[in-house]
Design a protein around this motif. Structure first.
Motif, PDB file in Angstrom:
ATOM      1  N   TYR A   4       1.643 -10.818   4.335  1.00 38.02           N
ATOM      2  CA  TYR A   4       2.029  -9.793   5.031  1.00 38.02           C
ATOM      3  C   TYR A   4       3.220  -8.941   4.177  1.00 38.02           C
ATOM      4  CZ  TYR A   4       0.126 -11.364   9.635  1.00 38.02           C
ATOM      5  OH  TYR A   4      -0.493 -11.604  10.455  1.00 38.02           O
ATOM      6  N   LYS A   5       3.379  -7.621   4.107  1.00 42.02           N
ATOM      7  CA  LYS A   5       4.507  -7.126   3.269  1.00 42.02           C
ATOM      8  C   LYS A   5       5.552  -6.621   4.501  1.00 42.02           C
ATOM      9  CE  LYS A   5       2.503  -5.683  -0.608  1.00 42.02           C
ATOM     10  NZ  LYS A   5       2.386  -4.289  -1.641  1.00 42.02           N
ATOM     11  N   ILE A   6       6.865  -6.632   4.207  1.00 41.06           N
ATOM     12  CA  ILE A   6       7.941  -6.459   5.151  1.00 41.06           C
ATOM     13  C   ILE A   6       8.572  -5.119   4.867  1.00 41.06           C
ATOM     14  CG2 ILE A   6      10.451  -7.223   5.535  1.00 41.06           C
ATOM     15  CD1 ILE A   6       9.231  -9.773   5.308  1.00 41.06           C
ATOM     16  N   LEU A   7       8.847  -4.341   5.774  1.00 40.36           N
ATOM     17  CA  LEU A   7       9.464  -2.949   5.890  1.00 40.36           C
ATOM     18  C   LEU A   7      10.679  -3.454   6.682  1.00 40.36           C
ATOM     19  CD1 LEU A   7       9.815  -0.070   5.656  1.00 40.36           C
ATOM     20  CD2 LEU A   7       8.515   0.284   7.884  1.00 40.36           C
ATOM     21  N   LEU A   8      11.883  -2.871   6.082  1.00 40.62           N
ATOM     22  CA  LEU A   8      13.126  -3.080   6.630  1.00 40.62           C
ATOM     23  C   LEU A   8      13.969  -1.586   6.678  1.00 40.62           C
ATOM     24  CD1 LEU A   8      15.780  -4.635   7.678  1.00 40.62           C
ATOM     25  CD2 LEU A   8      16.066  -4.840   5.200  1.00 40.62           C
ATOM     26  N   THR A   9      14.299  -1.411   8.054  1.00 33.84           N
ATOM     27  CA  THR A   9      14.903  -0.044   8.364  1.00 33.84           C
ATOM     28  C   THR A   9      16.157  -0.283   8.787  1.00 33.84           C
ATOM     29  OG1 THR A   9      13.923  -0.028  10.509  1.00 33.84           O
ATOM     30  CG2 THR A   9      13.200   1.181   8.825  1.00 33.84           C
TER      31      THR A   9
ATOM     32  N   LYS B 203       6.050   4.625  -1.340  1.00 30.39           N
ATOM     33  CA  LYS B 203       5.896   3.082  -1.548  1.00 30.39           C
ATOM     34  C   LYS B 203       4.894   2.446  -0.327  1.00 30.39           C
ATOM     35  CE  LYS B 203      10.462   2.510  -3.345  1.00 30.39           C
ATOM     36  NZ  LYS B 203      11.861   1.697  -3.260  1.00 30.39           N
ATOM     37  N   VAL B 204       4.400   2.993   0.759  1.00 29.97           N
ATOM     38  CA  VAL B 204       3.640   2.439   1.629  1.00 29.97           C
ATOM     39  C   VAL B 204       2.345   2.159   0.929  1.00 29.97           C
ATOM     40  CG1 VAL B 204       2.129   2.648   3.406  1.00 29.97           C
ATOM     41  CG2 VAL B 204       4.661   2.866   3.804  1.00 29.97           C
ATOM     42  N   ASP B 205       1.786   1.011   0.977  1.00 27.69           N
ATOM     43  CA  ASP B 205       0.352   0.600   0.262  1.00 27.69           C
ATOM     44  C   ASP B 205      -0.654   0.741   1.516  1.00 27.69           C
ATOM     45  OD1 ASP B 205      -1.928  -0.507  -0.389  1.00 27.69           O
ATOM     46  OD2 ASP B 205      -0.993  -2.354  -1.274  1.00 27.69           O
ATOM     47  N   PRO B 206      -1.543   1.707   1.409  1.00 24.74           N
ATOM     48  CA  PRO B 206      -2.334   1.864   2.679  1.00 24.74           C
ATOM     49  C   PRO B 206      -3.162   0.462   2.901  1.00 24.74           C
ATOM     50  CG  PRO B 206      -2.912   2.965   0.817  1.00 24.74           C
ATOM     51  CD  PRO B 206      -1.710   2.432   0.429  1.00 24.74           C
ATOM     52  N   GLU B 207      -3.404  -0.303   1.805  1.00 27.13           N
ATOM     53  CA  GLU B 207      -4.271  -1.578   2.003  1.00 27.13           C
ATOM     54  C   GLU B 207      -3.468  -2.595   2.619  1.00 27.13           C
ATOM     55  OE1 GLU B 207      -7.318  -1.160   1.777  1.00 27.13           O
ATOM     56  OE2 GLU B 207      -7.106   0.689   1.070  1.00 27.13           O
ATOM     57  N   ALA B 208      -1.989  -2.450   2.727  1.00 32.01           N
ATOM     58  CA  ALA B 208      -1.016  -3.676   2.906  1.00 32.01           C
ATOM     59  C   ALA B 208      -0.960  -3.737   4.525  1.00 32.01           C
ATOM     60  CB  ALA B 208      -0.011  -3.625   2.403  1.00 32.01           C
ATOM     61  N   ARG B 209      -0.553  -5.134   4.895  1.00 26.61           N
ATOM     62  CA  ARG B 209      -0.138  -5.008   6.393  1.00 26.61           C
ATOM     63  C   ARG B 209       1.153  -5.438   6.635  1.00 26.61           C
ATOM     64  NH1 ARG B 209      -3.751  -9.646   8.923  1.00 26.61           N
ATOM     65  NH2 ARG B 209      -3.400 -10.842   7.249  1.00 26.61           N
ATOM     66  N   TYR B 210       1.965  -4.535   7.264  1.00 23.91           N
ATOM     67  CA  TYR B 210       3.267  -4.567   7.157  1.00 23.91           C
ATOM     68  C   TYR B 210       3.828  -5.030   8.486  1.00 23.91           C
ATOM     69  CZ  TYR B 210       3.681  -1.597   2.773  1.00 23.91           C
ATOM     70  OH  TYR B 210       3.425  -1.368   1.773  1.00 23.91           O
TER      71      TYR B 210
ATOM     72  N   ALA C 283      12.651  -7.845   1.233  1.00 25.00           N
ATOM     73  CA  ALA C 283      11.969  -6.611   1.644  1.00 25.00           C
ATOM     74  C   ALA C 283      11.025  -5.771   0.600  1.00 25.00           C
ATOM     75  CB  ALA C 283      12.599  -5.850   2.572  1.00 25.00           C
ATOM     76  N   ASP C 284       9.949  -5.459   1.111  1.00 20.11           N
ATOM     77  CA  ASP C 284       8.994  -4.789   0.106  1.00 20.11           C
ATOM     78  C   ASP C 284       9.465  -3.205   0.322  1.00 20.11           C
ATOM     79  OD1 ASP C 284       6.709  -6.813  -0.649  1.00 20.11           O
ATOM     80  OD2 ASP C 284       7.163  -6.948   1.398  1.00 20.11           O
ATOM     81  N   ILE C 285       9.770  -2.599   1.321  1.00 15.94           N
ATOM     82  CA  ILE C 285      10.365  -1.294   1.285  1.00 15.94           C
ATOM     83  C   ILE C 285      11.729  -1.438   2.211  1.00 15.94           C
ATOM     84  CG2 ILE C 285       9.913   1.115   2.383  1.00 15.94           C
ATOM     85  CD1 ILE C 285       6.747   0.319   1.841  1.00 15.94           C
ATOM     86  N   ILE C 286      12.757  -0.676   1.960  1.00 15.87           N
ATOM     87  CA  ILE C 286      13.882  -0.534   2.693  1.00 15.87           C
ATOM     88  C   ILE C 286      14.175   0.993   2.880  1.00 15.87           C
ATOM     89  CG2 ILE C 286      16.229  -1.309   2.923  1.00 15.87           C
ATOM     90  CD1 ILE C 286      15.613  -3.472   1.093  1.00 15.87           C
ATOM     91  N   CYS C 287      14.680   1.437   4.110  1.00 10.86           N
ATOM     92  CA  CYS C 287      14.815   2.771   4.190  1.00 10.86           C
ATOM     93  C   CYS C 287      15.662   2.848   5.455  1.00 10.86           C
ATOM     94  CB  CYS C 287      13.623   3.919   4.247  1.00 10.86           C
ATOM     95  SG  CYS C 287      12.503   3.636   5.662  1.00 10.86           S
TER      96      CYS C 287
END
Length: 410
Positions: A76-81, A41-48, A97-101
């Motif tokens: 920005y994109k949001i990563l939530l852990t 899911k991580v977009d290498p071009e995005a800023r998280y 959030a864009d990614i949750i894990c």
């Protein structure tokens, strides 16, 4: 370092315990799956922007920040852990959030791999999260890192002689946004001065919840045009023994009980204590054999409704105060209701402040509870004043979210 030895011992213990415990098994599997999720899911071009919450309570504190950041800074994109299954399993589909894990356990290898994959541009750790390896690598990489809604007490390991080495982890943060002056002063003893007293973002969250609260037709039908209502939230057996004894003698009140544990054995135990009062469970209300308004007690045997249910109470009660600690008091206080709770509340600043302003009332047992309720019945104005004090307290504590983001993005 001793910390890393402990982490590996913990990792081994979790692996073994996961064979026997479903909750631990979910966490074990989730941590192992985290890198697969990130890889996909991580977009290498995005800023998280990375937010980490231990569990559901910390998520609720971080939620206003995530949602306001998304509105004001969509670049920005949001990563939530999460660390705990009780947070991840409930909020794994959260749309904010864009990614949750899960957060992989804090080994040096995991921390390096995680941060190399995500490359966050900033990180927010909610309240009590102090993962040594992640934080040191974030600092080494020059990633701005913030501790939000954190609160410190003298008995914490950072301020003991034997915890000073681990206490270095606190110097990895760019800034602390703490809840009170004591926290700021304790951090100063370690030479940490990049600290702002902003309060608790949870107050912003409960005001959001209040504004978005659901109209619950089952509850409204149950209440009808009837008498006063006592709402007990997150109750445990020691709580129920107290307030059910009182209301078995004062049957002119209706009761709404949302127990912390909704297993069948516990529900039957509550019904037995009610001594023949007419009871309906929330999920069975549609099959009730009589109009809901004729029932005396409504048991909430499902999750997700309590914050909206407090609105219907005349007096509220927060469970847990005769066990490890009380549950969330501000969810009830925001509705302008008196809040009663047990004695295990010393670690909760909001409970202390609610007591100080008159919106919260501590009880030590049945006699105290009866005295408080008898006082309300004898003097309805005192009950109103207590509720107004509780609501005003919450409103006066709002604004931490806006202050934090203005500071970060100044």
């Amino acid at each position: 370092m001793i910390y890393n030895i402990v982490i590996y011992l913990y990792l081994f213990g979790v692996a073994v315990y996961s064979l026997f415990n479903e909750k631990v098994r979910k966490m074990w599997r989730g941590e192992r799956e985290a890198f697969r999720i990130l890889r996909e899911k991580v977009d290498p071009e995005a800023r998280y922007v990375w937010f980490h919450a231990a569990s559901l309570g910390e998520f609720e504190q971080g939620r206003p920040l995530m949602e306001q950041l998304r509105r004001e800074h969509p670049e920005y994109k949001i990563l939530l852990t999460f660390f705990s299954p009780s947070g991840y399993e409930v909020r794994k589909n959260y749309e904010g959030a864009d990614i949750i894990c899960y957060l992989p356990l804090d080994t040096i290898t995991n921390a390096r791999r995680f941060l190399r994959t995500v490359r966050p541009v900033m990180a927010f750790f909610i309240k009590y999260e102090f993962w040594y390896n992640y934080l040191h690598i974030l600092k080494h990489r020059g990633v701005p890192t913030y501790s939000v809604s954190s609160i410190f007490r003298p008995d914490q390991v950072f301020f003991k002689w034997y915890g000073r080495q681990y206490g270095r982890v606190l110097k990895c943060f760019t800034r602390f946004f703490v809840q009170n002056e004591q926290s700021r002063d304790l951090l100063a003893t370690l030479g940490i001065t990049d600290v702002s007293i902003t309060g608790d973002t949870r107050f912003d969250r409960v005001l959001q919840i209040k504004n978005q609260a659901k109209q619950l037709s089952v509850v409204e039908q149950f209440l009808g045009d009837g008498p006063q209502v006592f709402v007990a939230g997150s109750s445990w057996p020691p709580d129920e023994d107290i307030f059910l004894r009182y209301f078995n003698e004062h049957r002119d009140w209706k009761l709404i009980i949302a127990p912390h544990v909704i297993g069948e054995d516990h529900l039957q135990q509550i019904e037995k204590l009610l001594q023949g009062r007419k009871v309906v469970r929330y999920t069975e209300a549609g099959q009730a054999t009589a109009p809901l308004s004729t029932y005396e007690v409504l048991i909430i045997n499902c999750f997700g409704l309590l914050s909206s249910i407090y609105r219907y109470g005349t007096v509220t009660y927060i469970g847990g105060g005769f066990g490890v600690s009380i549950h969330n008091t501000v969810e009830a206080a925001v509705w302008g209701k008196p809040v009663i709770f047990g004695p295990e509340n010393q670690k909760f600043q909001e409970a202390q402040e609610l007591k100080a302003c008159g919106g919260g009332l501590e009880i030590g047992g049945y006699e105290d509870f009866a005295r408080v309720m008898d006082g309300f019945l004898a003097d309805a104005e005192s009950m109103t004043r207590s509720g107004v004090a509780a609501g005003s307290y919450v409103k006066g504590k709002a604004g931490a979210t806006d202050t934090i983001l203005k500071t970060v993005f100044h």
